[in-house]
Design a protein around this motif. Structure first.
Motif, PDB file in Angstrom:
ATOM      1  N   TYR A   1      53.996  66.822 -17.148  1.00  0.00           N
ATOM      2  CA  TYR A   1      53.116  67.974 -17.369  1.00  0.00           C
ATOM      3  C   TYR A   1      53.886  69.279 -17.163  1.00  0.00           C
ATOM      4  O   TYR A   1      53.672  70.255 -17.886  1.00  0.00           O
ATOM      5  CB  TYR A   1      51.931  67.900 -16.425  1.00  0.00           C
ATOM      6  CG  TYR A   1      50.880  68.955 -16.668  1.00  0.00           C
ATOM      7  CD1 TYR A   1      50.310  69.114 -17.922  1.00  0.00           C
ATOM      8  CD2 TYR A   1      50.445  69.778 -15.636  1.00  0.00           C
ATOM      9  CE1 TYR A   1      49.350  70.078 -18.154  1.00  0.00           C
ATOM     10  CE2 TYR A   1      49.482  70.743 -15.848  1.00  0.00           C
ATOM     11  CZ  TYR A   1      48.939  70.891 -17.112  1.00  0.00           C
ATOM     12  OH  TYR A   1      47.994  71.857 -17.331  1.00  0.00           O
TER      13      TYR A   1
ATOM     14  N   ASN B   1      49.434  65.701 -22.441  1.00  0.00           N
ATOM     15  CA  ASN B   1      49.843  66.788 -21.548  1.00  0.00           C
ATOM     16  C   ASN B   1      49.499  68.154 -22.131  1.00  0.00           C
ATOM     17  O   ASN B   1      49.087  69.065 -21.406  1.00  0.00           O
ATOM     18  CB  ASN B   1      51.348  66.716 -21.278  1.00  0.00           C
ATOM     19  CG  ASN B   1      51.708  65.619 -20.292  1.00  0.00           C
ATOM     20  OD1 ASN B   1      50.940  65.307 -19.383  1.00  0.00           O
ATOM     21  ND2 ASN B   1      52.885  65.023 -20.460  1.00  0.00           N
TER      22      ASN B   1
ATOM     23  N   GLN C   1      54.627  65.897 -11.032  1.00  0.00           N
ATOM     24  CA  GLN C   1      54.138  65.701 -12.395  1.00  0.00           C
ATOM     25  C   GLN C   1      55.156  66.322 -13.363  1.00  0.00           C
ATOM     26  O   GLN C   1      54.919  67.368 -13.961  1.00  0.00           O
ATOM     27  CB  GLN C   1      52.758  66.321 -12.562  1.00  0.00           C
ATOM     28  CG  GLN C   1      51.707  65.728 -11.639  1.00  0.00           C
ATOM     29  CD  GLN C   1      50.355  66.396 -11.782  1.00  0.00           C
ATOM     30  OE1 GLN C   1      50.111  67.182 -12.701  1.00  0.00           O
ATOM     31  NE2 GLN C   1      49.442  66.088 -10.877  1.00  0.00           N
TER      32      GLN C   1
ATOM     33  N   SER D   1      56.893  60.795 -12.766  1.00  0.00           N
ATOM     34  CA  SER D   1      56.923  61.363 -11.421  1.00  0.00           C
ATOM     35  C   SER D   1      58.336  61.497 -10.879  1.00  0.00           C
ATOM     36  O   SER D   1      58.535  62.114  -9.827  1.00  0.00           O
ATOM     37  CB  SER D   1      56.104  60.491 -10.472  1.00  0.00           C
ATOM     38  OG  SER D   1      56.693  59.203 -10.339  1.00  0.00           O
TER      39      SER D   1
ATOM     40  N   ARG E   1      54.078  60.645 -18.903  1.00  0.00           N
ATOM     41  CA  ARG E   1      53.719  60.838 -17.491  1.00  0.00           C
ATOM     42  C   ARG E   1      54.876  60.304 -16.664  1.00  0.00           C
ATOM     43  O   ARG E   1      55.197  59.115 -16.715  1.00  0.00           O
ATOM     44  CB  ARG E   1      52.416  60.109 -17.144  1.00  0.00           C
ATOM     45  CG  ARG E   1      52.017  60.316 -15.685  1.00  0.00           C
ATOM     46  CD  ARG E   1      50.634  59.766 -15.368  1.00  0.00           C
ATOM     47  NE  ARG E   1      50.585  58.322 -15.515  1.00  0.00           N
ATOM     48  CZ  ARG E   1      49.833  57.678 -16.390  1.00  0.00           C
ATOM     49  NH1 ARG E   1      49.072  58.364 -17.233  1.00  0.00           N
ATOM     50  NH2 ARG E   1      49.834  56.353 -16.474  1.00  0.00           N
TER      51      ARG E   1
END
Length: 300
Positions: A267, A61, A264, A49, A47
């Motif tokens: 992902y 994911n 994200q 950002s 994860r």
């Protein structure tokens, strides 16, 4: 076991020179292709950002993809687009190539006119298309009114909006048509002469000579067209913004929103890797099936 043949001093010298000459390409390939790919695969397991340190998630994911409705919607929209845009584009390109192969004085002007739309920037072409299909004053709407077609906002319905973007893709068929033209002109004229002596008409010559001998070019156009269709982004981003009701939310558009609007990146990297696998499997399937239908020799 086959013994490895040693290179002579001259051969080693030539090899080193060759590697030095292609070293800019090798470095560029490693830095701009291999490294981003490996890095993206690594990000798909975390994860991240882009601002905080990455957090290891393992396969979460990828597990999230299964229950993500927007993932399935974007995948369906992309496959829908590819299923229509690519075959139609090939047919249009072949028709244009046949027209450009005519022996007329103005053929050079015609070839240039056919090719010009394929070099128009996608942004400009999409904005122009918005005006052309405007339900109130668009040129296409005006012309369709003569056929009794009522004024319709084609961008208000998910299905018709996808078809609008499919039709927009055909403006780039001129570039593919030139490749088909080269393929057509490489076919020996003697084959057509022999077929006409046997009583074949133009339609029979096309299906029995032109089309089979164009099969390698068709395979090339199919794979490259499929690659481009799986990455469609510009028309949906400019014309519809993914709407209506996510009807034109294509895969790359969803990936873009996930990475740069929702931050994200992990992902989004998983989405990118899944798209790579899907595209690779489709290309391998097409290539495997093509072994039955593609003719690489003029005379079998």
């Amino acid at each position: 076991m086959i013994a490895r043949q040693k290179l002579s001093k001259k051969e080693r010298k030539n090899l080193i020179k060759g590697l030095l000459f292609i070293s800019p390409w090798i470095i560029g390939f490693l830095v701009f292709s291999v490294y981003p790919t490996v890095y993206s695969i690594g990000l798909s397991f975390v994860r991240y950002s882009g601002f905080l340190p990455p957090v290891w998630l393992g396969l979460q994911n990828y597990q999230r993809l299964i229950s993500d409705d927007l993932f399935w919607q974007s995948l369906y929209n992309t496959l829908y687009y590819a299923a229509f845009a690519v075959p139609i584009g090939i047919v249009v390109a072949i028709v244009l190539a046949l027209a450009m192969n005519r022996n007329v004085k103005e053929v050079g002007i015609y070839r240039a006119a056919v090719y010009m739309p394929s070099i128009i920037p996608p942004f400009a072409l999409a904005l122009t298309y918005i005006v052309l299909i405007n339900p109130q004053y668009g040129l296409f709407t005006y012309l369709l009114s003569f056929l009794g077609v009522p004024q319709t906002n084609y961008l208000s319905d998910p299905n018709s909006a996808k078809l609008v973007i499919v039709s927009l893709a055909q403006y780039g068929a001129g570039g593919t048509a030139l490749i088909f033209l080269a393929g057509i002109r490489s076919i020996p004229q003697t084959l057509y002469d022999a077929a006409r002596i046997d009583g074949a008409n133009r339609l029979q010559c096309f299906f029995r000579i032109t089309l089979p001998l164009l099969s390698p070019v068709i395979l090339f156009a199919l794979i490259t067209g499929l690659t481009g269709a799986m990455q469609v982004f510009d028309p949906a981003f400019i014309i519809t913004g993914g709407g209506p009701n996510n009807g034109t939310l294509f895969y790359i558009f969803y990936l873009y929103r996930t990475a740069f609007l929702y931050a994200q990146l992990g992902y989004a990297s998983a989405l990118a890797f899944v798209l790579f696998i899907i595209g690779l499997l489709l290309a391998l399937l097409i290539y495997r099936l093509s072994q039955r239908y593609v003719n690489y020799e003029l005379v079998s």
